[in-house]
Design a protein around this motif. Structure first.
Motif, PDB file in Angstrom:
ATOM      1  N   LEU A 203      40.826  27.655  55.562  1.00 20.10           N
ATOM      2  CA  LEU A 203      39.698  26.515  55.544  1.00 20.10           C
ATOM      3  C   LEU A 203      40.000  26.062  57.231  1.00 20.10           C
ATOM      4  N   GLY A 204      38.876  25.495  57.688  1.00 21.94           N
ATOM      5  CA  GLY A 204      38.693  25.194  59.041  1.00 21.94           C
ATOM      6  C   GLY A 204      38.366  26.232  59.978  1.00 21.94           C
ATOM      7  N   PHE A 205      38.346  27.539  59.474  1.00 22.63           N
ATOM      8  CA  PHE A 205      38.001  28.632  60.423  1.00 22.63           C
ATOM      9  C   PHE A 205      36.451  28.540  60.727  1.00 22.63           C
ATOM     10  N   ARG A 206      36.163  28.623  62.241  1.00 17.63           N
ATOM     11  CA  ARG A 206      35.004  28.530  62.536  1.00 17.63           C
ATOM     12  C   ARG A 206      34.185  29.686  62.454  1.00 17.63           C
TER      13      ARG A 206
ATOM     14  N   LYS B 151      30.195  24.111  56.768  1.00 16.92           N
ATOM     15  CA  LYS B 151      29.679  23.048  56.901  1.00 16.92           C
ATOM     16  C   LYS B 151      29.780  22.641  58.388  1.00 16.92           C
ATOM     17  N   LYS B 152      28.858  21.831  58.732  1.00 16.74           N
ATOM     18  CA  LYS B 152      28.634  21.437  60.306  1.00 16.74           C
ATOM     19  C   LYS B 152      28.268  20.154  60.408  1.00 16.74           C
TER      20      LYS B 152
ATOM     21  N   PRO C 235      30.859  22.989  65.602  1.00 15.10           N
ATOM     22  CA  PRO C 235      30.461  24.681  65.023  1.00 15.10           C
ATOM     23  C   PRO C 235      30.798  24.193  63.347  1.00 15.10           C
ATOM     24  N   PHE C 236      30.065  25.428  62.789  1.00 13.90           N
ATOM     25  CA  PHE C 236      30.340  25.603  61.590  1.00 13.90           C
ATOM     26  C   PHE C 236      31.741  25.979  60.997  1.00 13.90           C
ATOM     27  N   GLU C 237      32.356  25.198  60.353  1.00 13.92           N
ATOM     28  CA  GLU C 237      33.778  25.270  59.677  1.00 13.92           C
ATOM     29  C   GLU C 237      33.676  25.648  58.346  1.00 13.92           C
ATOM     30  N   LEU C 238      34.790  26.502  58.230  1.00 14.32           N
ATOM     31  CA  LEU C 238      34.968  27.064  56.659  1.00 14.32           C
ATOM     32  C   LEU C 238      35.378  25.948  55.761  1.00 14.32           C
TER      33      LEU C 238
ATOM     34  N   GLN D 243      30.642  15.157  50.576  1.00 17.02           N
ATOM     35  CA  GLN D 243      31.627  14.993  50.045  1.00 17.02           C
ATOM     36  C   GLN D 243      32.864  16.061  50.322  1.00 17.02           C
ATOM     37  N   PRO D 244      34.205  15.999  50.185  1.00 17.70           N
ATOM     38  CA  PRO D 244      35.273  16.981  50.738  1.00 17.70           C
ATOM     39  C   PRO D 244      35.066  17.833  49.354  1.00 17.70           C
ATOM     40  N   VAL D 245      35.292  19.276  49.877  1.00 19.16           N
ATOM     41  CA  VAL D 245      35.410  20.458  48.921  1.00 19.16           C
ATOM     42  C   VAL D 245      37.071  20.519  48.635  1.00 19.16           C
ATOM     43  N   SER D 246      37.109  20.573  47.515  1.00 21.47           N
ATOM     44  CA  SER D 246      38.377  20.941  47.161  1.00 21.47           C
ATOM     45  C   SER D 246      39.306  21.972  47.521  1.00 21.47           C
TER      46      SER D 246
END
Length: 232
Positions: free
Chosen positions: A35-38, A153-154, A159-162, A195-198
């Motif tokens: 998670l957070g991977f671009r 999401k961006k 950049p788009f982050e996973l 909202q944040p994704v779990s």
């Protein structure tokens, strides 16, 4: 040097290519992204229209779903109609969606661009279905199976982050569990509502269970072929 699990899988599939259905047991979860991977850049053709798509084409959107799918995989076939329904629903809400097929036509000719275009037309895919002939994009994403879902999401110019890399839902071709798309839908709902994704996400691959179709690359097949020819 021995073959890694994915290469062994591809070698087995090549050997028994006369079988109509190849589903193998997964030994580990796919690795390589967190998670957070671009989202990596890509530039791929869409067989149906001849259009070339790039990651930059989706920059106006705040959320992007990248799906690695293919024509032949029974797990993809199981979900195809519901994927069309789900993506139609969320694309109207502002989600960008793209599907990519990275399978080698040497092992699965039915996953080639001509039949990809036919599949996209028959099922009326609302998203572009792109052909990753060299499997470079799959490697950049760390994708090793189908179906595999990457939700990004961006925020503004970032950049788009996973934010989600999990299963579609609990349904499988043989378990009689209804297809709902629940896991992926909950993640998309969270992204689109800000909202944040779990971070608790069920993986696509369950250890020692046949929950996916592995993607066989040209390079792994060549490695396997060379290894086999060297045996006496």
């Amino acid at each position: 040097m021995g073959l890694n699990p994915l290469q062994r899988e591809c070698a087995i599939n090549k050997t028994v290519h006369t079988r109509k259905l190849q589903v193998r047991a997964a030994r580990t979860e796919s690795q390589g992204v967190s998670l957070g991977f671009r989202a990596p850049s890509f530039e791929l053709p869409e067989p149906l229209t001849g259009t070339t798509w790039k990651l930059e084409d989706f920059e106006p959107y705040t959320a992007l779903l990248v799906m690695f799918i293919c024509n032949h995989c029974p797990f993809v076939k199981h979900l195809k109609k519901d994927i069309v329904k789900l993506t139609n629903f969320y694309m109207k809400k502002g989600l960008a969606v793209v599907a990519i097929s990275s399978n080698s036509v040497a092992t699965h000719p039915q996953d080639g661009p001509e039949l990809m275009a036919e599949d996209a037309k028959i099922l009326n895919y609302p998203f572009p279905y792109l052909y990753d002939e060299l499997q470079e994009v799959a490697r950049d994403f760390g994708a090793v199976c189908t179906p595999e879902f990457f939700l990004f999401k961006k925020d503004g110019r970032r950049p788009f982050e996973l934010v989600y890399h999990g299963q579609y839902d609990d349904s499988r071709p043989s378990n009689n569990v209804p297809i709902t798309g629940r896991d992926l839908s909950l993640a998309i709902d969270s992204v689109l509502s800000g909202q944040p994704v779990s971070p608790v996400q069920k993986p696509r691959i369950i250890i020692q269970k046949p929950e996916f179709c592995s993607m066989c690359s040209n390079s792994s097949l060549e490695s396997s072929k060379s290894r086999t020819q060297g045996l006496v």
